[in-house]
Write a protein that holds these residues in place. Structure first.
Motif, PDB file in Angstrom:
ATOM      1  N   ALA A  23       7.999   0.917   2.081  1.00 29.35           N
ATOM      2  CA  ALA A  23       9.102   1.804   1.331  1.00 29.35           C
ATOM      3  C   ALA A  23       8.711   3.361   1.773  1.00 29.35           C
ATOM      4  CB  ALA A  23       8.309   2.242  -0.125  1.00 29.35           C
ATOM      5  N   GLY A  24       7.432   3.700   2.316  1.00 34.41           N
ATOM      6  CA  GLY A  24       7.290   5.013   3.070  1.00 34.41           C
ATOM      7  C   GLY A  24       8.102   5.022   4.341  1.00 34.41           C
ATOM      8  N   ALA A  25       7.957   4.026   5.178  1.00 35.94           N
ATOM      9  CA  ALA A  25       8.614   3.916   6.238  1.00 35.94           C
ATOM     10  C   ALA A  25      10.175   3.990   6.129  1.00 35.94           C
ATOM     11  CB  ALA A  25       8.114   2.610   7.301  1.00 35.94           C
ATOM     12  N   GLU A  26      10.940   3.415   5.083  1.00 35.64           N
ATOM     13  CA  GLU A  26      12.041   3.662   4.947  1.00 35.64           C
ATOM     14  C   GLU A  26      12.370   4.881   4.638  1.00 35.64           C
ATOM     15  OE1 GLU A  26      15.304   1.431   2.241  1.00 35.64           O
ATOM     16  OE2 GLU A  26      13.531   0.269   2.221  1.00 35.64           O
ATOM     17  N   ARG A  27      11.853   5.495   3.539  1.00 35.69           N
ATOM     18  CA  ARG A  27      11.926   6.907   3.119  1.00 35.69           C
ATOM     19  C   ARG A  27      11.884   7.886   4.141  1.00 35.69           C
ATOM     20  NH1 ARG A  27       8.196   6.766  -0.219  1.00 35.69           N
ATOM     21  NH2 ARG A  27       6.655   8.322   0.668  1.00 35.69           N
ATOM     22  N   THR A  28      10.921   7.854   5.091  1.00 37.57           N
ATOM     23  CA  THR A  28      10.487   8.985   6.053  1.00 37.57           C
ATOM     24  C   THR A  28      11.376   8.585   7.401  1.00 37.57           C
ATOM     25  OG1 THR A  28       8.514   7.970   6.707  1.00 37.57           O
ATOM     26  CG2 THR A  28       8.379   9.376   4.913  1.00 37.57           C
ATOM     27  N   GLY A  29      11.552   7.286   7.863  1.00 34.31           N
ATOM     28  CA  GLY A  29      12.037   6.974   9.082  1.00 34.31           C
ATOM     29  C   GLY A  29      10.772   6.957  10.138  1.00 34.31           C
ATOM     30  N   ARG A  30       9.545   6.832   9.788  1.00 37.42           N
ATOM     31  CA  ARG A  30       8.430   6.680  10.676  1.00 37.42           C
ATOM     32  C   ARG A  30       7.660   5.433  10.194  1.00 37.42           C
ATOM     33  NH1 ARG A  30       6.641  11.053   7.717  1.00 37.42           N
ATOM     34  NH2 ARG A  30       4.342   9.927   7.582  1.00 37.42           N
ATOM     35  N   ALA A  31       7.095   4.663  11.137  1.00 34.29           N
ATOM     36  CA  ALA A  31       6.466   3.463  10.749  1.00 34.29           C
ATOM     37  C   ALA A  31       5.084   3.907  10.616  1.00 34.29           C
ATOM     38  CB  ALA A  31       6.609   2.604  12.220  1.00 34.29           C
ATOM     39  N   ILE A  32       4.724   3.329   9.342  1.00 36.33           N
ATOM     40  CA  ILE A  32       3.243   3.889   9.014  1.00 36.33           C
ATOM     41  C   ILE A  32       2.417   2.648   9.008  1.00 36.33           C
ATOM     42  CG2 ILE A  32       2.041   4.719   7.111  1.00 36.33           C
ATOM     43  CD1 ILE A  32       4.345   6.583   7.682  1.00 36.33           C
ATOM     44  N   SER A  33       1.451   2.691   9.889  1.00 35.34           N
ATOM     45  CA  SER A  33       0.447   1.645   9.921  1.00 35.34           C
ATOM     46  C   SER A  33      -0.640   1.709   9.021  1.00 35.34           C
ATOM     47  CB  SER A  33      -0.315   1.743  11.384  1.00 35.34           C
ATOM     48  OG  SER A  33       0.613   1.915  12.531  1.00 35.34           O
ATOM     49  N   VAL A  34      -1.462   0.511   8.971  1.00 34.40           N
ATOM     50  CA  VAL A  34      -2.482   0.140   7.893  1.00 34.40           C
ATOM     51  C   VAL A  34      -3.669   0.242   9.069  1.00 34.40           C
ATOM     52  CG1 VAL A  34      -2.340  -2.150   8.114  1.00 34.40           C
ATOM     53  CG2 VAL A  34      -3.361  -1.070   6.335  1.00 34.40           C
ATOM     54  N   VAL A  35      -4.689   0.774   8.517  1.00 31.46           N
ATOM     55  CA  VAL A  35      -5.996   0.828   9.168  1.00 31.46           C
ATOM     56  C   VAL A  35      -6.874  -0.048   8.178  1.00 31.46           C
ATOM     57  CG1 VAL A  35      -7.960   1.791  10.290  1.00 31.46           C
ATOM     58  CG2 VAL A  35      -5.586   2.763  10.386  1.00 31.46           C
ATOM     59  N   ALA A  36      -6.928  -1.421   8.167  1.00 27.72           N
ATOM     60  CA  ALA A  36      -7.672  -2.045   7.106  1.00 27.72           C
ATOM     61  C   ALA A  36      -9.070  -1.912   7.562  1.00 27.72           C
ATOM     62  CB  ALA A  36      -7.148  -3.503   7.246  1.00 27.72           C
ATOM     63  N   GLU A  37      -9.979  -1.591   6.528  1.00 27.92           N
ATOM     64  CA  GLU A  37     -11.183  -1.582   6.735  1.00 27.92           C
ATOM     65  C   GLU A  37     -12.108  -2.864   5.896  1.00 27.92           C
ATOM     66  OE1 GLU A  37     -15.454   0.803   6.182  1.00 27.92           O
ATOM     67  OE2 GLU A  37     -13.668   2.039   6.117  1.00 27.92           O
ATOM     68  N   VAL A  38     -12.572  -3.711   6.465  1.00 27.99           N
ATOM     69  CA  VAL A  38     -13.026  -4.918   5.750  1.00 27.99           C
ATOM     70  C   VAL A  38     -14.477  -4.508   5.538  1.00 27.99           C
ATOM     71  CG1 VAL A  38     -13.760  -7.481   5.990  1.00 27.99           C
ATOM     72  CG2 VAL A  38     -11.881  -6.202   7.629  1.00 27.99           C
ATOM     73  N   LYS A  39     -14.730  -4.387   3.979  1.00 29.70           N
ATOM     74  CA  LYS A  39     -15.980  -4.254   3.541  1.00 29.70           C
ATOM     75  C   LYS A  39     -16.925  -5.243   3.308  1.00 29.70           C
ATOM     76  CE  LYS A  39     -16.240   0.452   3.358  1.00 29.70           C
ATOM     77  NZ  LYS A  39     -16.520   1.261   1.979  1.00 29.70           N
ATOM     78  N   HIS A  40     -18.108  -5.167   3.736  1.00 26.99           N
ATOM     79  CA  HIS A  40     -19.300  -6.141   3.506  1.00 26.99           C
ATOM     80  C   HIS A  40     -18.712  -7.693   3.600  1.00 26.99           C
ATOM     81  CE1 HIS A  40     -21.106  -2.464   1.857  1.00 26.99           C
ATOM     82  NE2 HIS A  40     -19.942  -2.357   0.778  1.00 26.99           N
ATOM     83  N   PRO A  41     -18.096  -7.931   4.996  1.00 32.45           N
ATOM     84  CA  PRO A  41     -17.748  -9.417   4.953  1.00 32.45           C
ATOM     85  C   PRO A  41     -19.034 -10.445   4.881  1.00 32.45           C
ATOM     86  CG  PRO A  41     -17.727  -8.113   6.951  1.00 32.45           C
ATOM     87  CD  PRO A  41     -17.944  -7.024   6.233  1.00 32.45           C
ATOM     88  N   THR A  42     -20.212  -9.842   5.471  1.00 34.05           N
ATOM     89  CA  THR A  42     -21.314 -10.837   5.539  1.00 34.05           C
ATOM     90  C   THR A  42     -21.621 -11.078   4.217  1.00 34.05           C
ATOM     91  OG1 THR A  42     -22.135 -10.177   7.854  1.00 34.05           O
ATOM     92  CG2 THR A  42     -23.887 -11.138   6.270  1.00 34.05           C
TER      93      THR A  42
END
Length: 331
Positions: free
Chosen positions: A133-152
């Motif tokens: 929705a943010g990309a549509e609103r601003t015209g910018r492709a907004i990426s995700v930087v997905a941090e995986v917490k405590h996978p072990t």
């Protein structure tokens, strides 16, 4: 199209202004000009990916004030640290969805704390919809930087974060807007092997060793510092796309050289977390003695950007955008 220069990444949204990982924090970060947003990802008992700083949630929700959940309080050992509180893996999503978010640093961010209780916690899928929705609103492709917490840790209790995260990210994007990061390298390889396209970034502390290595090798685990030598960086370059380091490593006299050495072997370099409050600034950049007041953040941000990093994590996105503009000459 984003501005030239390093990525400005909203650390848990605009977490300097609103309780972290809330819809308002994410939407404000987009409005203030971020290129990407970083969520911390943990899981519920029924395998729903939720966005919280840690799986222990007493500091970021109102769970401690909910009598119906008093019996869920527990003591656990997570990545070698004993913690007492309430843990996401002991709740279903239906239960967690009734909680409300609170400011994690109320003494430092009193204005943000006035929003306590106003919003529910979110799932990863909710954030991905916000980014679209943010990309549509601003015209910018907004990426995700997905941090995986405590996978072990999560794997040890039968919750495979690599599988759950891979499924959601693949359904969302073909890789152009995906960055995955973790303090454990093992899970980055596992998520890549599950077909997720994007960039994979290894988070590096200023001291200690990675939890997955400690789980495997104990006291003999390779320290993070050994992974930042020339040989260590060369090995990492064969397995990940970049490293993200504690900002204290870049504020040392050797900081610019670290970035140069990483770039020389083909690694991107990100850093965390740039914050304006005295409590978080290096001693030479503090102004006055009140921890919650802002110090000389502009000098510190400029020094870090001057090392040539490829991305900065910020709690106040507008300050990151302004600092980048000063360094790049962007208007």
């Amino acid at each position: 199209m984003r501005a030239p220069g390093p990525l400005v990444i909203g650390h848990r949204g605009a977490s300097g202004y609103r309780p972290e990982h809330t819809r308002s924090a994410y939407e404000l970060a987009i409005t203030l000009g971020v290129d990407a947003i970083e969520p911390d990802i943990v899981a519920t008992r029924d395998g729903v990916l939720v966005l919280r700083h840690e799986n222990e949630i007493s500091g970021t929700t109102d769970v401690a004030a909910r009598p119906e959940f008093a019996d869920r309080r527990a003591t656990k050992r997570v990545d070698g640290v004993s913690l007492t509180g309430w843990f996401t893996e002991d709740f279903t999503w239906a239960e967690l969805s009734t909680l409300r978010a609170t400011e994690r640093l109320p003494q430092v961010r009193q204005a943000s704390a006035t929003f306590n209780g106003a919003e529910p916690i979110l799932r990863l899928r909710d954030l991905l919809e916000i980014l679209d929705a943010g990309a549509e609103r601003t015209g910018r492709a907004i990426s995700v930087v997905a941090e995986v917490k405590h996978p072990t840790y999560f794997a040890s209790i039968g919750i495979p974060l690599d599988e759950l995260i891979a499924d959601e990210l693949k359904a969302w994007d073909d890789g152009d807007r995906i960055i995955v990061e973790c303090f454990e390298q093992t899970v980055l390889g596992e998520i890549r092997e599950r077909g997720v396209r994007g960039r994979f970034i290894y988070l590096i502390e200023s001291r200690g060793s990675a939890p997955d290595l400690v789980a495997k090798f104990g006291a003999k685990a390779l320290p993070y510092s050994a992974q930042l030598t020339d040989a260590g960086l060369a090995r990492l370059a064969k397995q990940v796309d970049g490293v993200s380091v504690d900002k204290s490593l870049l504020l040392r006299p050797t900081g610019p050289a670290l970035v140069t050495r990483a770039h020389a072997v083909g690694l991107e370099v990100y850093t965390w977390t740039l914050r304006p409050e005295n409590r978080f600034l290096a001693p030479g950049h503090r102004v006055g003695k009140i921890p919650s007041e802002w110090g000389d953040w502009r000098t510190e941000f400029g020094m870090i950007l001057g090392t040539g990093v490829d991305g900065i994590f910020v709690d106040h996105p507008d300050l990151g955008v302004a600092a980048r503009a000063e360094v790049t000459g962007e208007k």
